[in-house]
Design a protein around this motif. Sequence first.
Motif, mmCIF file in Angstrom:
data_model
loop_
_atom_site.group_PDB
_atom_site.id
_atom_site.type_symbol
_atom_site.label_atom_id
_atom_site.label_comp_id
_atom_site.label_asym_id
_atom_site.label_seq_id
_atom_site.Cartn_x
_atom_site.Cartn_y
_atom_site.Cartn_z
ATOM 1 N N ARG A 65 -55.419 -28.772 -91.472
ATOM 2 C CA ARG A 65 -54.455 -29.807 -91.566
ATOM 3 C C ARG A 65 -54.927 -31.072 -92.404
ATOM 4 O O ARG A 65 -55.906 -31.685 -92.019
ATOM 5 N N HIS A 66 -54.186 -31.417 -93.335
ATOM 6 C CA HIS A 66 -54.347 -32.382 -94.009
ATOM 7 C C HIS A 66 -55.852 -32.948 -94.529
ATOM 8 O O HIS A 66 -56.151 -33.656 -94.476
ATOM 9 N N SER A 67 -56.277 -31.603 -95.187
ATOM 10 C CA SER A 67 -57.954 -31.662 -95.244
ATOM 11 C C SER A 67 -58.304 -31.390 -96.466
ATOM 12 O O SER A 67 -57.340 -30.554 -97.195
ATOM 13 N N VAL A 68 -59.343 -31.549 -97.135
ATOM 14 C CA VAL A 68 -59.877 -31.052 -98.523
ATOM 15 C C VAL A 68 -61.169 -30.024 -97.965
ATOM 16 O O VAL A 68 -62.095 -30.260 -97.434
ATOM 17 N N ILE A 69 -60.876 -28.792 -98.682
ATOM 18 C CA ILE A 69 -61.960 -27.842 -98.633
ATOM 19 C C ILE A 69 -62.571 -27.482 -100.102
ATOM 20 O O ILE A 69 -61.621 -26.904 -100.958
ATOM 21 N N GLY B 231 -59.655 -30.472 -89.679
ATOM 22 C CA GLY B 231 -58.468 -31.682 -89.708
ATOM 23 C C GLY B 231 -57.910 -32.157 -88.380
ATOM 24 O O GLY B 231 -58.198 -31.791 -87.208
ATOM 25 N N PRO B 232 -57.009 -33.106 -88.550
ATOM 26 C CA PRO B 232 -56.690 -33.969 -89.916
ATOM 27 C C PRO B 232 -57.642 -34.646 -90.457
ATOM 28 O O PRO B 232 -58.550 -35.213 -89.764
ATOM 29 N N PHE B 233 -57.576 -34.742 -92.095
ATOM 30 C CA PHE B 233 -58.250 -35.753 -92.733
ATOM 31 C C PHE B 233 -59.724 -35.265 -92.728
ATOM 32 O O PHE B 233 -60.575 -36.404 -92.553
ATOM 33 N N ILE C 173 -63.571 -28.640 -86.524
ATOM 34 C CA ILE C 173 -63.833 -29.835 -87.464
ATOM 35 C C ILE C 173 -62.797 -30.742 -87.354
ATOM 36 O O ILE C 173 -61.725 -30.352 -87.868
ATOM 37 N N GLY C 174 -62.810 -31.815 -86.711
ATOM 38 C CA GLY C 174 -61.822 -32.621 -86.243
ATOM 39 C C GLY C 174 -61.508 -33.825 -87.271
ATOM 40 O O GLY C 174 -62.016 -33.565 -88.685
ATOM 41 N N LYS D 83 -68.775 -27.328 -82.422
ATOM 42 C CA LYS D 83 -67.796 -28.679 -82.484
ATOM 43 C C LYS D 83 -68.217 -29.851 -83.108
ATOM 44 O O LYS D 83 -69.209 -30.418 -82.476
ATOM 45 N N VAL D 84 -67.618 -30.186 -84.137
ATOM 46 C CA VAL D 84 -67.627 -31.733 -84.534
ATOM 47 C C VAL D 84 -66.301 -32.368 -84.769
ATOM 48 O O VAL D 84 -65.689 -32.078 -85.745
#
Length: 370
Positions: free
Chosen positions: A229-233, A245-247, A262-263, A278-279
């Motif tokens: 969600r709304h993220s860069v990989i 995500g998001p972000f 990954i939040g 979990k991060v």
Amino acid sequence: MQRQAVILTDVDTSLMKSNTHTTLHKLCGTTILQHIINQLKLSGVYDIYLTSKEGLDETFESYPVLTDATQLEKQDTVFVDSRSPLIFNEMYQSLYEEDMDNIYVVDGQVLIASHKEVSNLKLDTIDNMAKQIGAVEADFGVFIVETRKELANARYLYQTVILDKLMDNGVTIINPEQTYIDSTVEIGMDTIIYPGAVIEGETVIGENCEIRGDSELTNARVGNNVQIRHSVITDSEVGDGTSIGPFAQIRPGTKLGESVKIGNFVETKKSFVDDGAKVSHLSYIGDAEVGKRTNIGCGSITVNYDGVNKYKTIIKDDAFIGCNTNMMAPIEIGERSVIAAGSTVTDDVPSDSLAIARERQTTKENYYKN
């Protein structure tokens, strides 16, 4: 039937208004010239010549330069303008199937000539060559790319081809008008791509994934049942069942295991996060190994850089890292250990331990004065 091709690269490039050769401009992730070569090879043409290498890069070093038509083998030859990226292998095949010796595609600048005429051709424009041998005009037209506007039009048309193929193979594209996917990308069945997604390079996405809007994936390898969600990989791997995500920003060298979370506002770099870890939010994980089922609390940082060198943080399975923790690398935190919130940890922590690294609270009563 053996076939060979000559790509006319000694063309006028001035209309593109660029320091880069027209044929090196990218179209859906691949240069115009490479598109032409790829489609020729798909149509069964492997002996490929260029008429010039001036302005090109080392990518095309292996292709010989044709200076004289007598260099060509005695076989049918495709002459194609190096600015014609929208001629697909099916089109080349259909030209051959017309059962004519000489076929000339006016707009797309393509000529197919039999070996009987090849030795008589001068390496000038295809238009001039076609007139010399009385070539027959084909019944379909494509265009050459000479300007930025034509490049944009070609990109729009080619993107439509890419998205249509993906949808035919079982991928859902919510809004094709607002989705950008390179020709080099692979996406599995039942994956959903939302508007605003940009997917580039050698990215491979598995089945049953959701790529939400405004996500950007470059050279990413994504497993099955992943939600982004709304993220860069970038240049990273994502295991099955992981959510991002998001972000979030997943930077090069990251490998995420299965069912990892990954939040929001989490950044990772050159790190391995193992299964079930979990991060969840507002953390930086760089140059680190994070064990299975480990939980990293909000605002935690692996302090990996001292201004000169980078160091590694190792967090083993089932550890619990409290909020706002600084882990001063190089450091190792053992299995099932707990780091108290607000700690700055500078020494290794053994397994099954509680580490507290913060000053004792001091409270001064009646401190406020009018």
